[in-house]
Design a protein around this motif. Sequence first.
Motif, mmCIF file in Angstrom:
data_model
loop_
_atom_site.group_PDB
_atom_site.id
_atom_site.type_symbol
_atom_site.label_atom_id
_atom_site.label_comp_id
_atom_site.label_asym_id
_atom_site.label_seq_id
_atom_site.Cartn_x
_atom_site.Cartn_y
_atom_site.Cartn_z
ATOM 1 N N GLY A 156 -3.715 3.604 -5.802
ATOM 2 C CA GLY A 156 -3.011 3.023 -6.938
ATOM 3 C C GLY A 156 -1.838 3.871 -7.396
ATOM 4 O O GLY A 156 -1.162 4.512 -6.598
ATOM 5 N N ARG A 157 -1.619 3.892 -8.687
ATOM 6 C CA ARG A 157 -0.474 4.610 -9.253
ATOM 7 C C ARG A 157 -0.609 6.116 -9.106
ATOM 8 O O ARG A 157 0.388 6.845 -9.081
ATOM 9 C CB ARG A 157 -0.319 4.249 -10.735
ATOM 10 N N TRP A 196 0.869 -1.172 0.000
ATOM 11 C CA TRP A 196 0.000 0.000 0.000
ATOM 12 C C TRP A 196 0.914 1.232 0.000
ATOM 13 O O TRP A 196 1.624 1.475 0.985
ATOM 14 C CB TRP A 196 -0.860 0.023 1.250
ATOM 15 N N PRO A 197 0.928 2.050 -1.052
ATOM 16 C CA PRO A 197 1.856 3.196 -1.097
ATOM 17 C C PRO A 197 1.384 4.356 -0.225
ATOM 18 O O PRO A 197 0.686 5.262 -0.674
ATOM 19 C CB PRO A 197 1.883 3.572 -2.582
ATOM 20 N N ALA A 229 -9.043 -4.254 -4.900
ATOM 21 C CA ALA A 229 -8.790 -4.837 -3.580
ATOM 22 C C ALA A 229 -9.554 -6.146 -3.380
ATOM 23 O O ALA A 229 -9.035 -7.086 -2.766
ATOM 24 C CB ALA A 229 -9.155 -3.830 -2.492
ATOM 25 N N GLU A 230 -10.762 -6.229 -3.923
ATOM 26 C CA GLU A 230 -11.568 -7.428 -3.711
ATOM 27 C C GLU A 230 -11.055 -8.627 -4.516
ATOM 28 O O GLU A 230 -11.497 -9.761 -4.303
ATOM 29 C CB GLU A 230 -13.027 -7.147 -4.066
ATOM 30 N N ARG A 231 -10.092 -8.400 -5.411
ATOM 31 C CA ARG A 231 -9.564 -9.499 -6.216
ATOM 32 C C ARG A 231 -8.150 -9.901 -5.822
ATOM 33 O O ARG A 231 -7.575 -10.809 -6.433
ATOM 34 C CB ARG A 231 -9.588 -9.108 -7.703
ATOM 35 N N VAL A 232 -7.581 -9.241 -4.827
ATOM 36 C CA VAL A 232 -6.195 -9.531 -4.446
ATOM 37 C C VAL A 232 -6.015 -10.987 -4.046
ATOM 38 O O VAL A 232 -5.002 -11.621 -4.372
ATOM 39 C CB VAL A 232 -5.747 -8.595 -3.297
ATOM 40 N N ARG A 233 -6.975 -11.573 -3.371
ATOM 41 C CA ARG A 233 -6.829 -12.952 -2.899
ATOM 42 C C ARG A 233 -6.816 -13.961 -4.056
ATOM 43 O O ARG A 233 -6.496 -15.132 -3.842
ATOM 44 C CB ARG A 233 -7.916 -13.319 -1.889
ATOM 45 N N GLU A 234 -7.126 -13.501 -5.267
ATOM 46 C CA GLU A 234 -7.134 -14.402 -6.423
ATOM 47 C C GLU A 234 -5.779 -14.500 -7.108
ATOM 48 O O GLU A 234 -5.587 -15.351 -7.988
ATOM 49 C CB GLU A 234 -8.165 -13.919 -7.452
ATOM 50 N N PRO A 243 -3.248 -2.540 -4.300
ATOM 51 C CA PRO A 243 -4.705 -2.703 -4.230
ATOM 52 C C PRO A 243 -5.388 -1.355 -4.407
ATOM 53 O O PRO A 243 -4.921 -0.339 -3.878
ATOM 54 C CB PRO A 243 -4.926 -3.270 -2.828
ATOM 55 N N VAL A 244 -6.463 -1.322 -5.156
ATOM 56 C CA VAL A 244 -7.180 -0.066 -5.387
ATOM 57 C C VAL A 244 -8.644 -0.232 -4.992
ATOM 58 O O VAL A 244 -9.223 -1.319 -5.094
ATOM 59 C CB VAL A 244 -7.063 0.393 -6.861
ATOM 60 N N ARG A 245 -9.214 0.873 -4.526
ATOM 61 C CA ARG A 245 -10.635 0.926 -4.185
ATOM 62 C C ARG A 245 -11.227 2.192 -4.781
ATOM 63 O O ARG A 245 -10.532 3.199 -4.972
ATOM 64 C CB ARG A 245 -10.836 0.950 -2.658
ATOM 65 N N ASP A 246 -12.512 2.133 -5.045
ATOM 66 C CA ASP A 246 -13.179 3.285 -5.667
ATOM 67 C C ASP A 246 -13.151 4.517 -4.775
ATOM 68 O O ASP A 246 -13.148 5.647 -5.265
ATOM 69 C CB ASP A 246 -14.630 2.929 -6.010
ATOM 70 N N ASP A 247 -13.133 4.325 -3.457
ATOM 71 C CA ASP A 247 -13.170 5.481 -2.566
ATOM 72 C C ASP A 247 -11.804 6.140 -2.399
ATOM 73 O O ASP A 247 -11.677 7.167 -1.728
ATOM 74 C CB ASP A 247 -13.739 5.099 -1.196
ATOM 75 N N LEU A 248 -10.749 5.551 -3.004
ATOM 76 C CA LEU A 248 -9.388 6.117 -2.954
ATOM 77 C C LEU A 248 -8.928 6.364 -1.524
ATOM 78 O O LEU A 248 -8.220 7.344 -1.235
ATOM 79 C CB LEU A 248 -9.309 7.415 -3.759
ATOM 80 N N ALA A 249 -9.306 5.475 -0.603
ATOM 81 C CA ALA A 249 -8.849 5.585 0.778
ATOM 82 C C ALA A 249 -7.324 5.509 0.830
ATOM 83 O O ALA A 249 -6.673 5.054 -0.117
ATOM 84 C CB ALA A 249 -9.468 4.471 1.617
#
Length: 319
Positions: free
Chosen positions: A40-41, A9-10, A55-60, A29-35
């Motif tokens: 992201g980049r 997490w940067p 973020a919800e796909r990281v475990r894949e 990991p990225v989320r729509d709320d940009l917490a």
Amino acid sequence: MRRLRILTWPIHGSYFTALSRLDHEWVLPVRDDLAEGYGGRGTASLPPSVVEVPAERVREIDLDLVLYQSPGNLADAREMLSPAQRRLPRIYLEHNTPFPDPVNSRHPFDDPGGLLVHVTRFNRLMWDNGRTPTRVVEHSVAVDPAVTWQGTRPEGITVINSMVRRGRKVGLDLLLETRRHVPIQLAGFGNEGLDPIGDIPYPRLHRVVAEYRFLFSPCRYTSLPLAVIEALTIGMPVVALATTELPLVIRNGVHGYISNDLDELIEGMRRLIADRGHAAELGANARELARRRFGIARFAQDWDAAFAQAIRLARGAAV
């Protein structure tokens, strides 16, 4: 060290800009709320080895190592990562001095199978690291090598964010007092009411800073500021308090001026403003110091050693 796929997490953009120069794949990991940590980049100039994953796909996805950078990362990982991913080699990168207490603060990363990396020896000494193995990886910065100190403005500059909110810890009172005696500009976001020049995008920041005669770091209690390392790297004299790790970096009258006496620092600033040749001499010493101590090659070597140690620790914990 083989090329690793590392989730992180940067939290600190300028630090991650340097970290991304290491020859590994970085998964953000990225989320729509940009917490915080999920942007992201962003707008930074990052290499193609930095990739974004919802973020919800990281475990894949397959990972080799997880690099935590805040207590929030630890909490999020319990939901975001699979049990197998949480057992991967893991590092917590601690950027800060101990809080809330300078000597009695227990670090939140309590994991004998993980590795706690501090950015200064002072920080490792002062944190209560508990049973977690530790090591130190000192800073580096990704500064455009074409940028060099010019010092054409007979003024100092301070580069700190949110000074109003952070107050005495980062030396707000010292900056205000010093401004009564010498001209010092202030750059950074969250400094409303302090007559700042504002936030400067990172790709432009060092070219702007290079115009000033010296950098002033009034921080009382913080890790070795990246703004100091950036100033040294472009060949700029630094004026700073002799606290935390700084006395082991800056030599008074060699790379700039360092003291816990504000009057002495102001005297040094006046000399730098009056004598650009003297400032250039100290700046040349500063650049050589940065080349030797904070170069990206040393930084990469130290981080690869940290990754190797984290892999060994995780293997030992799994036995």
